[in-house]
Design a protein around this motif. Structure first.
Motif, PDB file in Angstrom:
ATOM      1  N   GLN A 149     105.360 100.662  -8.044  1.00  0.00           N
ATOM      2  CA  GLN A 149     105.502 101.800  -7.153  1.00  0.00           C
ATOM      3  C   GLN A 149     105.844 101.357  -5.733  1.00  0.00           C
ATOM      4  OE1 GLN A 149     105.990 104.763  -7.229  1.00  0.00           O
ATOM      5  NE2 GLN A 149     105.559 105.482  -5.158  1.00  0.00           N
ATOM      6  N   LEU A 152     109.517 100.609  -5.683  1.00  0.00           N
ATOM      7  CA  LEU A 152     110.327 101.824  -5.721  1.00  0.00           C
ATOM      8  C   LEU A 152     110.263 102.570  -4.387  1.00  0.00           C
ATOM      9  CD1 LEU A 152     109.497 103.117  -9.317  1.00  0.00           C
ATOM     10  CD2 LEU A 152     111.553 101.899  -8.556  1.00  0.00           C
ATOM     11  N   GLN A 162     115.037 104.978 -10.515  1.00  0.00           N
ATOM     12  CA  GLN A 162     113.712 105.561 -10.622  1.00  0.00           C
ATOM     13  C   GLN A 162     112.748 104.672 -11.399  1.00  0.00           C
ATOM     14  OE1 GLN A 162     115.047 109.021 -12.710  1.00  0.00           O
ATOM     15  NE2 GLN A 162     115.308 110.221 -10.859  1.00  0.00           N
ATOM     16  N   CYS A 164     111.438 100.345 -12.508  1.00  0.00           N
ATOM     17  CA  CYS A 164     111.506  98.896 -12.388  1.00  0.00           C
ATOM     18  C   CYS A 164     110.518  98.290 -13.387  1.00  0.00           C
ATOM     19  CB  CYS A 164     111.194  98.423 -10.969  1.00  0.00           C
ATOM     20  SG  CYS A 164     109.513  98.774 -10.415  1.00  0.00           S
ATOM     21  N   ILE A 174     115.320  96.094 -11.793  1.00  0.00           N
ATOM     22  CA  ILE A 174     115.339  97.352 -11.055  1.00  0.00           C
ATOM     23  C   ILE A 174     116.417  98.239 -11.661  1.00  0.00           C
ATOM     24  CG2 ILE A 174     115.809  98.445  -8.823  1.00  0.00           C
ATOM     25  CD1 ILE A 174     114.847  95.815  -7.523  1.00  0.00           C
ATOM     26  N   LYS A 206     112.038 109.095  -6.907  1.00  0.00           N
ATOM     27  CA  LYS A 206     112.283 108.529  -5.589  1.00  0.00           C
ATOM     28  C   LYS A 206     111.656 109.432  -4.527  1.00  0.00           C
ATOM     29  CE  LYS A 206     116.577 108.591  -6.842  1.00  0.00           C
ATOM     30  NZ  LYS A 206     118.058 108.567  -6.864  1.00  0.00           N
TER      31      LYS A 206
END
Length: 266
Positions: A149, A152, A162, A164, A174, A206
């Motif tokens: 997180q 991102l 959105q 990884c 990614i 995102k």
């Protein structure tokens, strides 16, 4: 309340929506793949005609669902509405997908149409918090989810992907324009010495993403790819990622020993 129209892209979500709302008008755009039957086809260059058609059929609410790619526009085919809107469209096309989506939503709303979020129409598809299926993730898996997180969040201003993959705090992949499957295929080819423990695939929207039309989703194919990549499981932003074809997706994950876990912090 007026009629609902479903603007369909590819994938399982439009099908699920059409089954939940059998009276909805099903609309597709030329060049956009889809899996629906009995649809009304329109061209992006003829948005004015689409708006007229929606209003004539009593549509007041619109839901965008499924994967959609940027249309290839033919300026010679623009109707008067699109020709007048062209400067705004061309400016949005030069920016990221989020900006283009926001403009499209604005155009629909300017016609008096209400945008309905697909996840509000089928709320049972949203990932819940905690263990959803599969084995319980260990502390490292959860730490990797939070690390994912963080990655991102840092990438959000660049309008990339959105998802990884993280293993022991190290980023193995990614998601970019090529999508989730391409990223997981890449991770599957990563030499074993670069990730000594099974990693976690992290999926979250995102920052600032308009979830009415672009909520992230996973399905059976994602689960299969995660297993093939040798990952331990999938961490989802609870309430902000869809699980499509839910029964089959959760059953497959359980049978493959892949956890699906909803993380509230994501």
């Amino acid at each position: 309340m007026g009629r609902l129209a479903i603007i369909s892209g590819s994938g399982a979500l439009p099908v699920e929506l059409s089954q939940a709302y059998p009276d909805a008008l099903l609309v597709t755009l030329a060049g956009m793949p889809h899996d629906l039957q009995d649809t009304q086809d329109h061209r992006f260059e003829k948005l004015g005609g689409l708006f007229d058609d929606l209003k004539a059929q009593g549509v007041s609410e619109v839901a965008f669902a499924g994967g959609m790619s940027r249309p290839d526009l033919d300026p010679g085919a623009f109707d008067p509405f699109v020709a007048e809107t062209a400067p705004r469209l061309m400016a949005a096309f030069q920016q990221g997908d989020d900006q283009l989506l926001r403009l499209i939503l604005t155009l629909f709303e300017e016609q008096g149409l209400t945008i309905r979020a697909a996840h509000d129409l089928v709320p049972e598809s949203k990932a819940s918090a905690g263990l959803i299926t599969g084995p319980t993730p260990n502390d490292q898996n959860l730490a990797d989810a939070l690390r994912g997180q963080e990655i991102l969040t840092q990438l959000a201003p660049l309008d990339l992907g959105q998802g990884c993959v993280v293993a022991s705090g190290l980023c193995l992949g990614i998601e970019t324009l090529q999508g989730t499957d391409a990223m997981l295929d890449f991770v599957a080819r990563t030499p074993a010495h670069l990730h000594r423990v099974a990693g976690t695939f992290v999926k979250a929207p995102k920052a600032g993403q308009d979830l009415r039309v672009d909520m992230p989703a996973i399905g059976p194919d994602t689960v299969r790819k995660v297993a093939e990549a040798g990952l331990a499981g999938i961490a989802l932003a609870a309430g902000r990622v869809l699980i499509l074809d839910r029964i089959r997706t959760l059953g497959l994950a359980a049978s493959l020993g892949v956890f699906i876990y909803g993380v509230e912090e994501i």
